[in-house]
Design an enzyme around this catalytic site. Structure first.
Site, mmCIF file in Angstrom:
data_model
loop_
_atom_site.group_PDB
_atom_site.id
_atom_site.type_symbol
_atom_site.label_atom_id
_atom_site.label_comp_id
_atom_site.label_asym_id
_atom_site.label_seq_id
_atom_site.Cartn_x
_atom_site.Cartn_y
_atom_site.Cartn_z
ATOM 1 N N GLU A 1 -44.295 60.840 -4.454
ATOM 2 C CA GLU A 1 -44.983 60.136 -5.529
ATOM 3 C C GLU A 1 -45.630 58.903 -4.908
ATOM 4 O O GLU A 1 -45.068 58.305 -3.996
ATOM 5 C CB GLU A 1 -44.027 59.653 -6.635
ATOM 6 C CG GLU A 1 -43.331 60.732 -7.401
ATOM 7 C CD GLU A 1 -41.919 60.985 -6.861
ATOM 8 O OE1 GLU A 1 -41.445 60.232 -5.988
ATOM 9 O OE2 GLU A 1 -41.309 61.963 -7.301
ATOM 10 N N ASN B 1 -52.519 52.760 -5.600
ATOM 11 C CA ASN B 1 -52.478 52.710 -4.139
ATOM 12 C C ASN B 1 -53.495 53.697 -3.558
ATOM 13 O O ASN B 1 -53.150 54.735 -3.009
ATOM 14 C CB ASN B 1 -51.065 53.003 -3.628
ATOM 15 C CG ASN B 1 -50.897 52.651 -2.173
ATOM 16 O OD1 ASN B 1 -51.875 52.497 -1.431
ATOM 17 N ND2 ASN B 1 -49.654 52.550 -1.735
ATOM 18 N N ALA C 1 -42.548 52.709 4.243
ATOM 19 C CA ALA C 1 -43.078 51.351 4.369
ATOM 20 C C ALA C 1 -43.461 51.093 5.806
ATOM 21 O O ALA C 1 -42.765 51.503 6.729
ATOM 22 C CB ALA C 1 -42.046 50.325 3.910
ATOM 23 N N VAL C 2 -44.572 50.403 5.973
ATOM 24 C CA VAL C 2 -44.996 49.911 7.277
ATOM 25 C C VAL C 2 -44.901 48.395 7.205
ATOM 26 O O VAL C 2 -45.389 47.776 6.246
ATOM 27 C CB VAL C 2 -46.444 50.358 7.610
ATOM 28 C CG1 VAL C 2 -46.934 49.710 8.891
ATOM 29 C CG2 VAL C 2 -46.526 51.871 7.686
ATOM 30 N N TYR D 1 -52.953 60.435 2.377
ATOM 31 C CA TYR D 1 -52.249 61.690 2.069
ATOM 32 C C TYR D 1 -53.236 62.844 1.885
ATOM 33 O O TYR D 1 -53.017 63.944 2.378
ATOM 34 C CB TYR D 1 -51.368 61.535 0.832
ATOM 35 C CG TYR D 1 -50.220 60.568 1.004
ATOM 36 C CD1 TYR D 1 -49.444 60.558 2.160
ATOM 37 C CD2 TYR D 1 -49.903 59.648 0.016
ATOM 38 C CE1 TYR D 1 -48.387 59.676 2.318
ATOM 39 C CE2 TYR D 1 -48.847 58.771 0.167
ATOM 40 C CZ TYR D 1 -48.095 58.778 1.311
ATOM 41 O OH TYR D 1 -47.049 57.911 1.468
#
Length: 149
Positions: A106, A111, A73-74, A118
């Protein structure tokens, strides 16, 4: 705005901050107990900015010769600034000379931003986990991805 600088190991003093970020950015957030368990069982990092601010976190579970990214998480204040990409590249560099062979993760099928990041880094899509993630209207598939270290 704070530019990503490094990964540092997460510790107990980061827990309240991590839980607050988790609650702001994830639809189904981890509990504080989940983070406490991660500190005990996993390798957890804080994404640190050049000004020593905590920008986000990532939690990895080592299994034999694999690292499984369990949570990333950012903080919402720093999203869209390249923090996650820079942190993932730093993570890969950190483990590139290690005994770990593969980095697994995952990601929600919806998203597209994370999936694109990625893929740009070099992750391959390996498959799907059907109905893996909870959503506000039901369930969503997870895209399985891997990167050879």
């Amino acid at each position: 705005m704070s530019r990503f600088d490094c990964l540092r190991l997460m510790d107990e003093t980061d827990l309240d901050w991590a839980v607050s970020v988790e609650q702001r950015v994830h639809l189904v957030p981890w509990s504080k107990k989940g983070f406490e368990q991660a500190l005990a069982d996993s390798v957890s990092f804080v994404m640190q900015g050049a000004d020593n601010r905590a920008l986000g976190y990532m939690i990895l579970l080592p299994v034999l010769d694999e690292l499984h990214l369990l949570n990333l998480a950012v903080d919402s204040d720093y999203q869209g600034q390249g923090v996650a990409k820079a942190a993932m590249q730093a993570l890969i560099k950190r483990f590139d000379e290690s005994d770990y062979q593969t980095l697994l993760l995952e990601v929600r099928e919806s998203n597209k931003i994370a999936r694109h990041i990625y893929q740009k880094i070099g992750f391959q899509q390996d498959g799907m986990r059907k109905n893996y993630y909870q959503t506000s209207t039901g369930r969503e598939h997870a895209v399985l991805m891997s990167l050879k270290l």
